[in-house]
Scaffold this motif. Sequence first.
Motif, PDB file in Angstrom:
ATOM      1  N   VAL A 127     -11.379  -2.869  -4.090  1.00  0.00           N
ATOM      2  CA  VAL A 127     -10.220  -2.188  -4.625  1.00  0.00           C
ATOM      3  C   VAL A 127      -9.629  -0.856  -3.402  1.00  0.00           C
ATOM      4  CG1 VAL A 127      -9.124  -0.412  -6.196  1.00  0.00           C
ATOM      5  CG2 VAL A 127     -10.491  -2.326  -6.899  1.00  0.00           C
ATOM      6  N   VAL A 128     -10.676  -0.289  -3.001  1.00  0.00           N
ATOM      7  CA  VAL A 128     -10.426   0.582  -2.095  1.00  0.00           C
ATOM      8  C   VAL A 128     -10.039   0.204  -0.766  1.00  0.00           C
ATOM      9  CG1 VAL A 128     -11.497   2.609  -0.724  1.00  0.00           C
ATOM     10  CG2 VAL A 128     -11.938   2.397  -3.185  1.00  0.00           C
ATOM     11  N   THR A 129     -10.462  -0.933  -0.228  1.00  0.00           N
ATOM     12  CA  THR A 129     -10.141  -1.551   0.850  1.00  0.00           C
ATOM     13  C   THR A 129      -8.538  -2.147   0.742  1.00  0.00           C
ATOM     14  OG1 THR A 129     -12.462  -2.253   1.392  1.00  0.00           O
ATOM     15  CG2 THR A 129     -10.960  -3.603   2.601  1.00  0.00           C
ATOM     16  N   LEU A 130      -8.387  -2.896  -0.230  1.00  0.00           N
ATOM     17  CA  LEU A 130      -7.082  -3.160  -0.539  1.00  0.00           C
ATOM     18  C   LEU A 130      -5.937  -2.296  -0.528  1.00  0.00           C
ATOM     19  CD1 LEU A 130      -7.706  -6.184  -3.198  1.00  0.00           C
ATOM     20  CD2 LEU A 130      -7.179  -6.425  -0.720  1.00  0.00           C
ATOM     21  N   LEU A 131      -6.450  -1.135  -1.205  1.00  0.00           N
ATOM     22  CA  LEU A 131      -5.467  -0.122  -1.145  1.00  0.00           C
ATOM     23  C   LEU A 131      -5.230   0.719   0.011  1.00  0.00           C
ATOM     24  CD1 LEU A 131      -6.379   1.884  -4.904  1.00  0.00           C
ATOM     25  CD2 LEU A 131      -4.246   0.473  -4.115  1.00  0.00           C
ATOM     26  N   LEU A 132      -6.231   0.812   0.812  1.00  0.00           N
ATOM     27  CA  LEU A 132      -6.237   1.486   2.429  1.00  0.00           C
ATOM     28  C   LEU A 132      -5.320   0.667   3.231  1.00  0.00           C
ATOM     29  CD1 LEU A 132      -9.679   3.072   2.787  1.00  0.00           C
ATOM     30  CD2 LEU A 132      -7.700   4.201   2.476  1.00  0.00           C
ATOM     31  N   ARG A 133      -5.494  -0.610   3.049  1.00  0.00           N
ATOM     32  CA  ARG A 133      -4.783  -1.632   3.758  1.00  0.00           C
ATOM     33  C   ARG A 133      -3.357  -1.694   3.306  1.00  0.00           C
ATOM     34  NH1 ARG A 133      -8.590  -6.309   6.199  1.00  0.00           N
ATOM     35  NH2 ARG A 133     -10.236  -5.047   6.491  1.00  0.00           N
ATOM     36  N   GLU A 134      -3.033  -1.273   2.188  1.00  0.00           N
ATOM     37  CA  GLU A 134      -1.727  -1.476   1.643  1.00  0.00           C
ATOM     38  C   GLU A 134      -0.972  -0.160   1.897  1.00  0.00           C
ATOM     39  OE1 GLU A 134       1.829  -2.559   0.024  1.00  0.00           O
ATOM     40  OE2 GLU A 134       0.210  -4.079   0.494  1.00  0.00           O
ATOM     41  N   LEU A 135      -1.528   0.885   1.955  1.00  0.00           N
ATOM     42  CA  LEU A 135      -0.926   2.254   2.008  1.00  0.00           C
ATOM     43  C   LEU A 135       0.019   2.541   3.177  1.00  0.00           C
ATOM     44  CD1 LEU A 135      -1.010   5.061   0.975  1.00  0.00           C
ATOM     45  CD2 LEU A 135      -2.930   5.511   2.551  1.00  0.00           C
TER      46      LEU A 135
END
Length: 110
Positions: free
Chosen positions: A19-27
């Motif tokens: 979840v954190v990885t996906l959010l950081l890539r989407e940010l």
Amino acid sequence: MPAGVSLSMVAAVLLPICVVTLLLRELPFSFIKALKGSQFIGLLGMTMPVGVMTVLVVYTVYGQKEAPGGILAALIGVAITAGLHWWRKSSAFSIFGGTAAYVLLVNFVF
């Protein structure tokens, strides 16, 4: 799995990481609309590619001090790459041609 490690424990670790990885890539994409007309972002878009390439070339050439052929072979390879790019205006052609020239210099000349 190792003793004492269950599938739920692995999932409890991997799920937050995912979840954190996906959010950081989407940010960064969430700011595109807000920064679309920014002059600063336009300036960065024009100057950053040249700056990044300059830093990479300097770092690469400097790293060739102790390599076979030394800095001279690397500088000749950079000059050939720049010349090919100036001549043909093709990034792929100039990169492959410059790399081939450098490899030939290191293996057969120096």
